[in-house]
Scaffold this active site. Structure first.
Site, PDB file in Angstrom:
ATOM      1  N   GLU A 101      -4.138 -10.564   0.073  1.00 47.99           N
ATOM      2  CA  GLU A 101      -4.937 -10.481   1.308  1.00 47.99           C
ATOM      3  C   GLU A 101      -6.373 -10.786   0.927  1.00 47.99           C
ATOM      4  OE1 GLU A 101      -4.479  -6.789   3.541  1.00 47.99           O
ATOM      5  OE2 GLU A 101      -2.361  -6.695   2.972  1.00 47.99           O
ATOM      6  N   GLU A 107       0.809  -1.222   0.000  1.00 50.91           N
ATOM      7  CA  GLU A 107       0.000   0.000   0.000  1.00 50.91           C
ATOM      8  C   GLU A 107       0.842   1.271   0.000  1.00 50.91           C
ATOM      9  OE1 GLU A 107      -2.748  -1.064   3.227  1.00 50.91           O
ATOM     10  OE2 GLU A 107      -4.159  -1.568   1.662  1.00 50.91           O
TER      11      GLU A 107
HETATM   12  C1  GAL Z   1      -5.050  -4.019   4.061  1.00 51.36           C
HETATM   13  C2  GAL Z   1      -3.649  -3.780   4.547  1.00 51.36           C
HETATM   14  C3  GAL Z   1      -3.341  -4.509   5.821  1.00 51.36           C
HETATM   15  C4  GAL Z   1      -4.462  -4.317   6.799  1.00 51.36           C
HETATM   16  C5  GAL Z   1      -5.737  -4.786   6.198  1.00 51.36           C
HETATM   17  C6  GAL Z   1      -6.927  -4.586   7.085  1.00 51.36           C
HETATM   18  O1  GAL Z   1      -5.466  -3.015   3.237  1.00 51.36           O
HETATM   19  O2  GAL Z   1      -2.717  -4.144   3.574  1.00 51.36           O
HETATM   20  O3  GAL Z   1      -2.134  -4.041   6.322  1.00 51.36           O
HETATM   21  O4  GAL Z   1      -4.578  -2.975   7.098  1.00 51.36           O
HETATM   22  O5  GAL Z   1      -6.008  -4.053   5.049  1.00 51.36           O
HETATM   23  O6  GAL Z   1      -6.818  -5.168   8.312  1.00 51.36           O
END
Ligand code: GAL
Length: 975
Positions: free
Chosen positions: A488, A412
């Protein structure tokens, strides 16, 4: 500009190199150091004069974060910088910790006074966020890059006795702008400090290139070293080669996460012997698919932050090992080291036990998103050196780990030229691994298309290579040919995540979709005590921080103390590497090998037959050693005789480890499947019906029906089998909202709709209490204040006398009235019993909680636990603990008395010592103080869980819409 604000990576550190051990001397400087904390840098500088005195110093362990040792406090933010954004400047209020160690060299330490035989380096494996190192009053250098190693030459400054090592650590620095990861801000020397002797003729750096050609079965090996002259021996392979020489190694066993085959080797130079562990493997993208050793991978991954509830990111080695074992035991095969390189020892463990790793650079500039990425360090030439340094320190340190198959540029950080430069630098230095970065949708500088939290629908389109095109046709064509991962997905915050099964199905269907990494491994809850001394896990705001992101840091598959959450058990089931599909009618099971590399020879299969949850027969099952991707139908033996009317019958097939492995003992369950062979005994011998009796008005007119007494005015149950019913059974539609119900958007989340429509404040109107022959019938309308819709309910009570005593049956018929504007949280009856019932035994789904879209890990069986054991202690209290498909449950008190609840045919059960309202009001589990009433929810249905706290909400099939519903339950004494 000051060294801590200047965007450069620092001064004086030696060029980065591989992490390795050798036979050269090392001395750990970990231990108790002197420490003092200043509120600003100026305060620290003013105290410089008395650096050598005893004034104001306390003891602090190294490694550690000072905020976890009573100095200042932790602060948690996700995206927003906790200081004004004016890069690279930082606030004057900049907690600055001086660390001091006085040490002697061991008597036999080579060097310094003789001035001969090499030199001594000082190595820091992790210091947050910027530091200056002095030895005996001389500055050795300064450094930034919190999760990266730095080495300094002690030069002529090292003494044999009485060395004073001073490390000044600043919480905020220019580095903080590029370390905006979603986690606690925790400064300090949080990884080890080591003194390294580097003899004359020592190895400065080593780079192992060990490939594997799956077509020939040959390995290739080249070990580059600086300085170049050295010999490498691999005794097991009978190999000796010169550094820089490439050899073909016939017949090696390749390394994979499933078979982490390592060969011990040694690099010898004049000055030093360096043990190496070789893993032969070749990573590639072939025909749009990631392969290792020619085999496509399916990543069943997690994002791992380094976290310990007492030590923050100063994670002890035993804990790292525990993480790896827990991952292996839960069918996880991959880790993304979100969002920085981990302690190097963690990667040794990944090599050894077998996990695919995406190693991520220590980089995130997410907070710039709030100004549309203006001034983003990822795109500003002033930061190029710093960002390249971050890439280089990661790659150089970790380049010899076979487990690392991808380098990630960071997380990010928007887009920009410095990311492109990092990618070029990495590709040039290590062309043998893939490059990952999620933040640039064009994928111009990466080898894989990666996304986070994309919906199932979008992932499916990507799987078909039919995603929305990019504007630039060249980039679009390039990206469409790339493999896809979700770096993620499935946000494991609180209860959930739901929807895992549907993602996995997509991953297993489309070859382009190579799996993903659940966000995230562990809740970042810090162990704390409240004013009353009760322990709890703290999240954002608990340390009085004015700016914080609450419990958004409690979003892991493990609770902070590393107890697996139901989410982890669900994930284990969903990603199991063996498909077991039992067909009870045909008496067969279809077994599918879903591993990437190994056949099924390492597993032992067994079947069992259970009647009403009791095992009546079991045996071993011969399954052919299927190769990856293969499946076979295997017949189940006809074993054990079961009488027709014994009850419901299930068949379970399990795959367990046949032998001990490095990560679990023989017998450890890897996968299972279950199917119902026969429903419950068709007829229950009906007892004699009992008729309701109305007492005379002189006796208050109470109604009695078998083991129940009722209020004559509204038909509420007052006593049941002699137990005091404190909260009479009545319709309940509400649940204490989960993190996923609340979602990220307070306006549109499903919880917002529930609150807007007052589903947490439903009113109950009694429309009549009548005795209808043998039944007591209560009619009601249940609706929210202000609402034009509701539910019409008919509660029908009947009594029966059976050979075991008396029974009270309740059937609840629910009919929606009007237009329901939103899904319901749940649908069932809630009741409360004032009695010390503490033991719950049930036949149904278990042993853990399950909801409509998180029920894969629940199997039908007989389970028992305490009321405490029935709760799932989410760091932030919310709906939890529902056991699904319950055929019957018995609640017992210490005297053995209690209540049995039977489903017609089944219900979902929650049991707790507090109300839903109390659960919803609590901020930490310690706020929940048990009362004397056991509150039960007997549910016909639940709304799904989804993963809307970050990602898609509940999928349509799991939404609970108001429809005609019947719930039937019977109450008897326990058997
Ligand atoms: C993503 C980010 C993580 C964490 C997650 C939400 O956007 O890469 O570091 O913030 O969201 O828990």
């Amino acid at each position: 500009m000051t060294y801590y604000e200047d965007p450069s990576p620092g001064t004086g550190a030696l060029a980065p190199r591989a992490a390795f051990r050798s036979d050269a001397r090392t001395l750990s400087l970990n231990g108790d150091w002197d420490f003092r904390l200043f509120p600003t840098v100026a305060h620290a500088e003013a105290a410089d004069a008395d650096e050598g005195t005893a004034d104001g110093w306390e003891k602090l362990p190294v490694p550690s974060h000072w905020a976890l040792h009573g100095h200042d406090a932790p602060q948690y933010t996700n995206i927003r910088y906790p200081f004004p954004v004016d890069p690279p400047r930082v606030p004057t209020e900049n907690p600055t910790g001086d660390h001091r160690l006085v040490f002697d060299l061991p008597d036999d330490w080579p060097g310094p006074d003789e001035g001969a035989d090499g030199r001594t380096l000082l190595r820091f494996d992790g210091v947050e966020s910027c530091y200056r190192v002095r030895l005996n009053g001389r500055e050795l250098g300064t450094a930034k890059g919190s999760r990266l190693p730095h080495e300094f030459d002690t030069g002529p400054h090292l003494l044999r006795r009485g060395n004073v090592l001073s490390v000044r650590v600043h919480q905020w620095s220019s580095g903080s702008y590029v370390e905006d990861q979603d986690m606690w801000w925790l400064a300090g020397i949080f990884r080890g400090v080591t003194l390294l002797h580097r003899p004359e003729g020592a190895v400065r750096d080593v780079f192992v290139h060990a490939g594997y050609d799956h077509r020939t079965g040959h390995g290739t090996l080249r070990v580059d070293a600086v300085p170049a002259a050295g010999r490498v021996t691999v005794p097991e392979l009978g190999l000796t080669l010169a550094t820089g020489e490439t050899v073909t190694v016939p017949g090696v066993q390749p390394w994979s996460a499933e078979v982490p085959r390592l060969y011990e080797a040694q690099l010898a130079t004049d000055g030093e012997r360096v043990p190496l562990r070789l893993g032969f493997r070749t990573v590639a993208v072939e025909d749009g698919v990631i392969t290792v050793n020619g085999r496509p991978l399916l990543l069943r991954g997690v994002n791992r932050h380094e976290f310990h509830p007492d030590h923050g990111r100063a994670v002890p080695y035993a804990t790292m090992r525990e993480d790896v074992l827990l991952m292996k035991r839960h069918n996880i095969n991959a880790v993304r080291t979100s969002h920085y390189p981990p302690d190097p020892a963690f990667l040794d463990l990944c090599d050894e036990f077998g996990l695919w790793v995406i190693d991520e650079a220590d980089l995130e500039t997410h907070g710039f998103t709030y100004d549309d990425w203006r001034g983003n360090p990822a795109d500003d030439p002033a930061w190029e050196e710093a960002l390249i340094d971050r890439a280089a320190r990661m790659v150089e340190r970790d380049k010899n780990h076979p487990s690392v198959i991808m380098w990630s540029l960071g997380n990010e950080s928007g887009t920009g030229r410095n990311l492109a430069a990092m990618s070029r630098w990495i590709r040039d230095r290590d062309p043998d691994r893939l490059i990952h970065y999620e933040g640039d949708r064009s994928c111009e500088h990466t080898d894989v298309y990666s996304r986070m939290y994309a919906s199932h629908e979008e992932v499916e389109a990507i799987g078909r290579r039919a995603e929305q095109p990019l504007d630039d046709p060249r980039l679009d064509a390039r990206r469409r040919a790339l493999p896809f991962i979700q770096c993620e997905y499935a946000h494991a915050m609180g209860n959930g995540p739901g929807g895992l099964t549907e993602y996995q199905r997509l991953f297993e269907t489309y070859e382009r979709l190579q799996g993903g990494f659940v966000w995230e491994w562990i809740d970042h809850g810090l162990r704390a005590r409240d004013a009353a001394g009760r322990p709890y896990f703290a999240y954002g705001g608990d340390f009085g921080e004015p700016l914080h992101d609450g419990n958004f840091c409690a979003d892991g598959l493990l609770f902070p103390d590393r107890t697996p959450s139901p989410g982890l058990l669900e994930y284990k089931k969903v990603v199991e590497p063996v498909g077991i599909c039992v067909d009870a009618a045909a008496r067969t099971v279809r077994v599918t090998n879903k591993y990437d590399v190994v056949d099924l020879a390492g597993l032992a299969f067994g079947w069992s037959r259970e009647v009403e949850g009791r095992r009546v027969a079991e045996g071993a099952l011969e399954v052919p050693p299927l190769a990856p991707g293969e499946s076979a139908e295997v017949a189940l033996a006809e074993a054990g005789s079961v009488a027709e009317d014994d009850g419901e019958e299930w068949w379970t097939v399990r795959a367990v480890l046949a032998d001990d492995t490095a990560w679990a003992p023989a017998g450890h369950e890897v996968a299972w499947g279950q199917a119902r062979a026969r429903g419950p005994a068709a007829t229950r011998t009906p007892g004699a019906r009992i008729t309701p009796v109305r007492a005379s008005s002189a006796d208050g007119g109470a109604l009695t029906l078998g083991p129940g007494t009722f209020d004559p005015l509204d038909g509420s149950l007052r006593t049941l089998h002699g137990l005091h019913v404190a909260v009479p059974p009545r319709l309940n539609v509400y649940r204490a909202t989960t993190d996923n119900d609340r979602g990220p958007d307070e306006e549109t989340s499903v919880a917002a709709q529930w609150h807007r429509h007052a589903l947490d404040r439903m009113r109950h109107r009694c429309d009549g209490v009548t005795v209808d022959g043998e039944s007591l019938v209560v009619t009601a309308r249940v609706a929210p204040p202000g609402g034009f819709f509701g539910l019409c309910v008919v509660y029908r009570w009947t009594g029966e006398r059976t050979s075991d005593g008396t029974r009270l049956d309740l059937s609840v018929d629910i009919t929606p009235d009007g237009e329901w504007p939103c899904p319901l949280p749940r649908l069932g009856v809630a009741l409360g019993i004032r009695a010390p019932l503490d033991w719950i035994e049930w036949y149904g789904g278990g042993p853990g909680e399950s909801y409509p879209d998180t029920r894969r890990a629940a199997r039908i069986g007989r389970w028992a636990t305490t009321v405490d054991g029935f709760q799932t202690p989410y760091v932030f209290p919310q709906e939890n603990g529902s056991r699904g498909d319950v055929r019957w449950a018995e609640l017992r008190g210490p005297d053995g008395g209690g209540l049995r609840i039977e489903g017609r045919p089944a219900f979902a059960l929650t049991a707790r010592r507090w109300t839903t309202g109390q659960l919803e009001a609590a901020r930490h589990p310690a706020d929940l103080v048990p009362d004397e009433v056991l509150h039960l929810d007997l549910d016909a249905a639940h709304h799904g869980i989804g993963t809307a706290s970050c990602g898609p909400g509940v999928l349509a099939p799991y939404e609970l819409r108001a429809t005609r519903t019947r719930l039937g339950v019977g109450f008897t004494l326990p058997r």
